[in-house]
Design an enzyme around this catalytic site. Sequence first.
Site, PDB file in Angstrom:
ATOM      1  N   ARG A 140      -9.554 -12.866 -24.667  1.00  0.00           N
ATOM      2  CA  ARG A 140     -10.513 -13.053 -25.761  1.00  0.00           C
ATOM      3  C   ARG A 140      -9.830 -13.592 -27.024  1.00  0.00           C
ATOM      4  NH1 ARG A 140     -13.546  -7.603 -26.451  1.00  0.00           N
ATOM      5  NH2 ARG A 140     -11.552  -6.754 -25.739  1.00  0.00           N
ATOM      6  N   HIS A 162     -32.313  -3.203 -36.654  1.00  0.00           N
ATOM      7  CA  HIS A 162     -31.223  -4.182 -36.755  1.00  0.00           C
ATOM      8  C   HIS A 162     -30.857  -4.458 -38.200  1.00  0.00           C
ATOM      9  CE1 HIS A 162     -33.272  -4.879 -32.910  1.00  0.00           C
ATOM     10  NE2 HIS A 162     -32.043  -4.965 -32.465  1.00  0.00           N
ATOM     11  N   GLU A 204     -40.520  -2.776 -29.313  1.00  0.00           N
ATOM     12  CA  GLU A 204     -40.122  -3.370 -30.578  1.00  0.00           C
ATOM     13  C   GLU A 204     -41.293  -4.159 -31.132  1.00  0.00           C
ATOM     14  OE1 GLU A 204     -37.119  -6.769 -31.422  1.00  0.00           O
ATOM     15  OE2 GLU A 204     -39.156  -6.837 -32.186  1.00  0.00           O
ATOM     16  N   GLY A 224     -33.425   7.170 -28.830  1.00  0.00           N
ATOM     17  CA  GLY A 224     -32.363   7.787 -28.018  1.00  0.00           C
ATOM     18  C   GLY A 224     -31.041   7.953 -28.728  1.00  0.00           C
ATOM     19  N   SER A 225     -30.427   6.831 -29.141  1.00  0.00           N
ATOM     20  CA  SER A 225     -29.087   6.971 -29.711  1.00  0.00           C
ATOM     21  C   SER A 225     -29.164   7.255 -31.210  1.00  0.00           C
ATOM     22  CB  SER A 225     -28.271   5.705 -29.464  1.00  0.00           C
ATOM     23  OG  SER A 225     -28.937   4.591 -29.967  1.00  0.00           O
ATOM     24  N   ASP A 232     -35.296   3.829 -20.007  1.00  0.00           N
ATOM     25  CA  ASP A 232     -35.261   2.567 -20.747  1.00  0.00           C
ATOM     26  C   ASP A 232     -35.287   1.373 -19.807  1.00  0.00           C
ATOM     27  OD1 ASP A 232     -35.054   3.808 -23.240  1.00  0.00           O
ATOM     28  OD2 ASP A 232     -32.872   3.978 -23.091  1.00  0.00           O
TER      29      ASP A 232
HETATM   30  N1  GLN Z   1     -31.872   4.666 -25.437  1.00  0.00           N
HETATM   31  C1  GLN Z   1     -31.142   3.522 -25.876  1.00  0.00           C
HETATM   32  C2  GLN Z   1     -30.647   3.729 -27.298  1.00  0.00           C
HETATM   33  O1  GLN Z   1     -31.309   4.358 -28.038  1.00  0.00           O
HETATM   34  C3  GLN Z   1     -31.972   2.277 -25.836  1.00  0.00           C
HETATM   35  C4  GLN Z   1     -31.191   1.053 -26.203  1.00  0.00           C
HETATM   36  C5  GLN Z   1     -31.940  -0.223 -25.987  1.00  0.00           C
HETATM   37  O2  GLN Z   1     -33.122  -0.219 -25.822  1.00  0.00           O
HETATM   38  N2  GLN Z   1     -31.277  -1.335 -26.029  1.00  0.00           N
HETATM   39  O3  GLN Z   1     -29.619   3.249 -27.703  1.00  0.00           O
END
Ligand code: GLN
Length: 773
Positions: free
Chosen positions: A16, A698, A669, A436-437, A603
């Site tokens: 990289r 984001h 989203e 989730g995260s 997901d």
């Molecule tokens: N559960 C995941 C998170 O919250 C979903 C991530 C995603 O949809 N890209 O990070």
Amino acid sequence: MTTTHSLGYPRIGARRELKFALEALWNGNSSEDTLYETAAELRKQNWQEQASLTFAPVGEFSLYDQVLDMSATLGNLPARASTREGSVLDQYFRVARGRSPNDSACCSVHAGEMTKWFDTNYHYIVPEFTADTSFNLNAERLLEQFAEACAQSVNGKPVIIGPVTYLWLGKAKDGSNPLDLLPALLPVYSELLEKLAAAGAEWVQIDEPALVTELDADWRHAFVLAYHELKTAPVKLLLTTYFGELRENLQLACELPVAGLHLDAVSAPVEVPRLADWLPAHKILSLGVINGRNIWKTDLNAALDWLEPIAQKLGDRLWLAPSCSLLHVPVDLESETTLDPEVRNWLAFARQKLQELSTLATALNEGREAVAQELTDNQCAVDSRRTSSRVHNPAVAQALSSITPEHGERKSPFSTRSRLQHERFRLPDYPTTTIGSFPQTPEIRKVRNEFRQGKLSQQDYAARIREEIAYCVEQQEALDLDVLVHGEAERNDMVEYFGEQLEGYVFSRFGWVQSYGSRCVKPPILFGDITRPNPMTVDWTRFAQSLTEKPMKGMLTGPVTILNWSFVRDDQPRRDTCLQLALAVREEVQDLEKAGVGIIQIDEAALREGLPLRQSDWNSYLEWAIEAFRICANGVEDDTQIHTHMCYSEFNDIIGAIARMDADVITIETSRSAMELLDAFKGFEYPNDIGPGVYDIHSPNIPTIEQVTDLMNKAAERIPADRLWVNPDCGLKTRRWEEVIPALEAMVSAARELRAQKQKSATPDRELAAEAQ
Ligand code: GLN
Ligand code: ZN
């Protein structure tokens, strides 16, 4: 003699190097000159690695993206990039990323839109047009690279994106038709081809992958116009297509006045005989015989079996190449010294693919005896893979063949489930949750890294993760969210985490593939039948649930997403692999349920990404993809609530399929495009609960209560309020706690306000009047 060539080579570097050189410049730790030096060094290495080929590609090397390079070559960078002083590179990076290394944060412009390159996971910068876009040749970059190649005695073949595909890839900001720009564009292409010819180029590879998509009459006609105008160019054009079959465009592609045509014979094997018959005798046929998008060794004897008669027929008119640019595979398998040796022996990365190509060419030119050893070794590897018990597990085959339609069916319809779930969880109207995260802080990354490197014991690691889970739960309780999550601190990546715990996967150390700019992904390698030896998430989730009275949502990645973000075996249909993943995830779902986890989110962030290029092929994909989801999700009791999550709002065109997943709740989203959500629900009544993302994770911006209530009120115009959830757009892992807390506070307050509003409107006027007295 069979000619060999390649369509493009990975530019990011085996270690990289380009990524690090770019980021050093962007962070102010390096100079443009240093970046240019690294780039020249990489090109040199790449050409050396391609030295066995008759022609090596030139000009496909890019500092960020080849489509952005084409825009620069055609003088079509958006004007906003040149409003301020700066070097050529400054302007280039402004379009790519919104700011140049020398711009301060306050002076950013908006970056060019980025979108997926056909059906790959590479993203390009979308060319921007208006009705008055004009073009201006700017050939320096290409000419310099060509001169560089000549100086290194490389037999270079310049690579450019063809005019029709270039327009097809772009977007007209003013609603005009990009095709109207063709007459203005073609003279610039003619000029470019003349310059390349003057510099000594014999062939130019002109990429027109739009030919594998469904084109209307105007676009098809544009090909005729364009190539009739370019036919007087003083170079030979290799019209290059990849990623699919030409189908109804096949005759068109054969008839265009060019010197040669490249076909992706890996994805369009059925069209090879037809092309060999139909292609006019003065044209060469380049066949992409080595898969440029996957990492398996080619079965060379099998390839020779069908190639030999074609080579006989075409003689010197046959060229061989990888199916597409090797940009989509990692650089070198030699680096993978720690990879499971058995599986490693089945793989080929970019370098190895070029060796395969040479072997094939030598076999065609001099007979198979000339490469007997190579063919024997290849055969051994191919046979070992075909028969390995690591790949074929009879128990999995058995499980797959025992799938019945009942596997995908919930016991009762949504209305019944919804009532039972309501009784069980007693959630308020407009329930709040997250995806989730929670923030992946540097500390938590460090914990995972140290554990990986063996510097942290299993016990200490588990204790640290539990601490983090407890912190997340505490924060969510304080925020008064309704359905909690454990925060995913133990996960590096939503696919890798599961892949690592499934049998049938291996992981490379350096198998990086460019996703966009300096960003790379390292897709896990799914090589064999999938089993789940142990529960994957149950302990963490059970621990999290033990900390709170509120429902804890179990968090899984779905089979379609695991499939679409991996390098996947090519010895069986993707459908079968996906169903195997579905069965493994199903076991996890059921174990979570047994552990008392009543709400489970699966997901499917990448469901849409798997859509085939041609819409006419969508249904067959969606059919098995949705089937896989249903199998993994629907084997639960009525009062277990299944959620799914998707990272986009453009699902107008697949909403029927999404409804068929029959998840009790879907979160999507929407905040970046509130209107698109409304569009999707105009013609289709989505039957179950839905959580339209109320703010964009984001961006660091904190939403206001009013923004959230506005968005929810908009959603309530299309979906009954008692089926709406309130949640962010996606997971919060890329955000900082300082951003997450106020954002979720606003979200929870908005939900309270919405409940109050609803209460009010549900209370008959008479009662309100009585209350007021
Ligand atoms: N559960 C995941 C998170 O919250 C979903 C991530 C995603 O949809 N890209 O990070
Ligand atoms: Zn998401």
